[in-house]
Design a protein around this motif. Sequence first.
Motif, mmCIF file in Angstrom:
data_model
loop_
_atom_site.group_PDB
_atom_site.id
_atom_site.type_symbol
_atom_site.label_atom_id
_atom_site.label_comp_id
_atom_site.label_asym_id
_atom_site.label_seq_id
_atom_site.Cartn_x
_atom_site.Cartn_y
_atom_site.Cartn_z
ATOM 1 N N ILE A 170 8.693 -53.627 2.657
ATOM 2 C CA ILE A 170 7.246 -53.433 2.638
ATOM 3 C C ILE A 170 6.665 -53.499 4.049
ATOM 4 C CG2 ILE A 170 5.057 -54.472 1.904
ATOM 5 C CD1 ILE A 170 6.470 -52.925 -0.300
ATOM 6 N N LEU A 171 7.148 -54.439 4.851
ATOM 7 C CA LEU A 171 6.649 -54.569 6.225
ATOM 8 C C LEU A 171 6.954 -53.323 7.047
ATOM 9 C CD1 LEU A 171 7.689 -58.283 6.801
ATOM 10 C CD2 LEU A 171 5.341 -57.424 6.791
ATOM 11 N N ASN A 172 8.117 -52.724 6.827
ATOM 12 C CA ASN A 172 8.445 -51.477 7.524
ATOM 13 C C ASN A 172 7.519 -50.338 7.101
ATOM 14 O OD1 ASN A 172 10.567 -51.970 9.395
ATOM 15 N ND2 ASN A 172 11.998 -52.264 7.702
ATOM 16 N N LYS A 173 7.150 -50.325 5.820
ATOM 17 C CA LYS A 173 6.180 -49.319 5.349
ATOM 18 C C LYS A 173 4.821 -49.530 6.007
ATOM 19 C CE LYS A 173 8.359 -48.385 0.877
ATOM 20 N NZ LYS A 173 8.250 -48.516 -0.597
ATOM 21 N N LEU A 174 4.457 -50.809 6.184
ATOM 22 C CA LEU A 174 3.194 -51.101 6.870
ATOM 23 C C LEU A 174 3.239 -50.627 8.317
ATOM 24 C CD1 LEU A 174 2.261 -54.651 5.527
ATOM 25 C CD2 LEU A 174 0.807 -52.613 5.450
ATOM 26 N N VAL A 175 4.381 -50.825 8.972
ATOM 27 C CA VAL A 175 4.539 -50.339 10.344
ATOM 28 C C VAL A 175 4.320 -48.825 10.388
ATOM 29 C CG1 VAL A 175 6.198 -49.958 12.218
ATOM 30 C CG2 VAL A 175 6.066 -52.201 11.109
ATOM 31 N N GLN A 176 4.883 -48.111 9.420
ATOM 32 C CA GLN A 176 4.728 -46.648 9.356
ATOM 33 C C GLN A 176 3.265 -46.262 9.171
ATOM 34 O OE1 GLN A 176 7.311 -45.335 6.203
ATOM 35 N NE2 GLN A 176 9.182 -46.047 7.209
ATOM 36 N N VAL A 177 2.569 -46.992 8.283
ATOM 37 C CA VAL A 177 1.152 -46.685 8.013
ATOM 38 C C VAL A 177 0.317 -46.914 9.272
ATOM 39 C CG1 VAL A 177 -0.894 -47.417 6.729
ATOM 40 C CG2 VAL A 177 1.281 -47.147 5.539
ATOM 41 N N TYR A 178 0.501 -48.069 9.923
ATOM 42 C CA TYR A 178 -0.295 -48.372 11.117
ATOM 43 C C TYR A 178 0.041 -47.423 12.264
ATOM 44 C CZ TYR A 178 -2.145 -52.687 9.124
ATOM 45 O OH TYR A 178 -2.822 -53.593 8.353
ATOM 46 N N THR A 179 1.296 -47.034 12.372
ATOM 47 C CA THR A 179 1.688 -46.075 13.412
ATOM 48 C C THR A 179 1.033 -44.723 13.141
ATOM 49 O OG1 THR A 179 3.819 -47.205 13.688
ATOM 50 C CG2 THR A 179 3.636 -44.970 14.567
ATOM 51 N N ARG A 180 1.045 -44.324 11.887
ATOM 52 C CA ARG A 180 0.422 -43.056 11.487
ATOM 53 C C ARG A 180 -1.072 -43.051 11.802
ATOM 54 N NH1 ARG A 180 1.024 -42.716 5.464
ATOM 55 N NH2 ARG A 180 -0.919 -43.889 5.445
ATOM 56 N N GLU A 181 -1.705 -44.218 11.615
ATOM 57 C CA GLU A 181 -3.146 -44.322 11.852
ATOM 58 C C GLU A 181 -3.478 -44.690 13.293
ATOM 59 O OE1 GLU A 181 -4.548 -47.169 9.037
ATOM 60 O OE2 GLU A 181 -4.310 -45.824 7.309
ATOM 61 N N GLN A 182 -2.431 -44.787 14.153
ATOM 62 C CA GLN A 182 -2.608 -45.139 15.560
ATOM 63 C C GLN A 182 -3.248 -46.523 15.731
ATOM 64 O OE1 GLN A 182 -1.548 -43.190 18.359
ATOM 65 N NE2 GLN A 182 -0.453 -42.246 16.657
ATOM 66 N N ASN A 183 -2.986 -47.394 14.780
ATOM 67 C CA ASN A 183 -3.495 -48.766 14.843
ATOM 68 C C ASN A 183 -2.349 -49.683 15.280
ATOM 69 O OD1 ASN A 183 -4.846 -51.168 14.589
ATOM 70 N ND2 ASN A 183 -5.135 -51.051 12.384
ATOM 71 N N LEU A 184 -1.970 -49.566 16.553
ATOM 72 C CA LEU A 184 -0.780 -50.255 17.051
ATOM 73 C C LEU A 184 -0.985 -51.763 17.212
ATOM 74 C CD1 LEU A 184 0.424 -47.696 19.763
ATOM 75 C CD2 LEU A 184 1.045 -47.835 17.335
#
Length: 408
Positions: A252-266
């Motif tokens: 789940i945490l890796n999916k969150l990383v993908q979502v935040y990366t996609r949204e440019q919310n680093l």
Amino acid sequence: MLQRFIFIITTIIVWHLCIFGTLAQEKKIEDMDKFPPNPLEVTLPDPLLPNLPDKRQLTLTELQKLKTDLDGLNQEAQVTLQGGDRKKAFEIWNRELRLRRYLGTLAEIEALSRVGEIAWNQNERDEVRYISQRLQVIQKEIGKQKSTDLQLWQLLGQAYQKIRLPKLGILAYEQVLILVKQQQDSVGEIETLRNIGELYLSWFDYDQAANTYQKLLNLAINQGDKTNELRYLQQLAYIYGRGKQPQAAIDILNKLVQVYTREQNLSEIPALKLAIGANYESLAQKNPTLKQQAFDNYQSAYTTAWQLEQYARAGEALEKLIAFYRSQKQVDAALETGAILLETQTLANNFYGLMSAYDQIGNLYIERREYAQALTAFQKGLAIAQQLKYQESYFTQQIEKLKTEVKM
């Protein structure tokens, strides 16, 4: 002699029966004292009710008058409670609740829910028990009737939530879920699943809570609802963390990383990488080959945090890396990382972190038997400890020990 023997035996039997009957009666009275009858189930004549010959139904005019009178009782109870007389207030509310059933099941459940929440907040356990018993009677009745009244089941679930009875609340909401699915009400389905998820969490049933929020996540993904997709991923990360399921948490945490990366919310990435690393560390206790995964995520957390100037978070990652190097007996690498940690904690203005870094560096030099360098590190640590007025004796003791080693 035989007749006399029979008489004696009969007398003993009768005496035992009398004693047993007395004890049973006393036991019954004792139980009544311990669990007095539910005041909501006591049928008493009440002046607010009109004469009802042949158990006729109340007319609309009578129902409206009764509703007004019961609203008045509710107000009276609230004023009484504010005045400090809790016992009297709940006596008034119990009277109101006994009479609310004449206005119909929905009106009664709404009132039970309202008073139940007050009873819970006031820590009135007996009142909560009375209300829960009455709600269960209602639930049993509508269950037998196979009621499809959606509002009724929803109110029942809400009432159980307010008096903190998650198991019964879930049973009610499961009926709601069946009905909203039959009506193809996607909004109602989502709302109901949220209520069920919250109840499972309040019950610390993390497995079932995870199953519920996974369903919500799937619905959000299918509907293209990015906001709630993120929300449910965050909730699942929390649940898997609390439920001590490291592999599920990592996914789940890796999916969150993908979502935040996609949204440019680093800005959220370093904390997530730290959490992923911690979960890999947990798994590595049984599978040591996963230690490298933990290291890689800690290193990624540090790099990203440094680039984002999140120096406090970078410091957390560096401390994890130092611990990793020490566990692998890589003292040189640990010392190099310690030097970076000093710089990072300085930039973060984290004096406690800086003091801890000098402590770690001092111990690393001790491992290498470089006592002079260790002494210098502990002296710098002591200077900060004195400013903070914290752990001064610890650093002083370390310095005294090292002075002996240096002289030798």
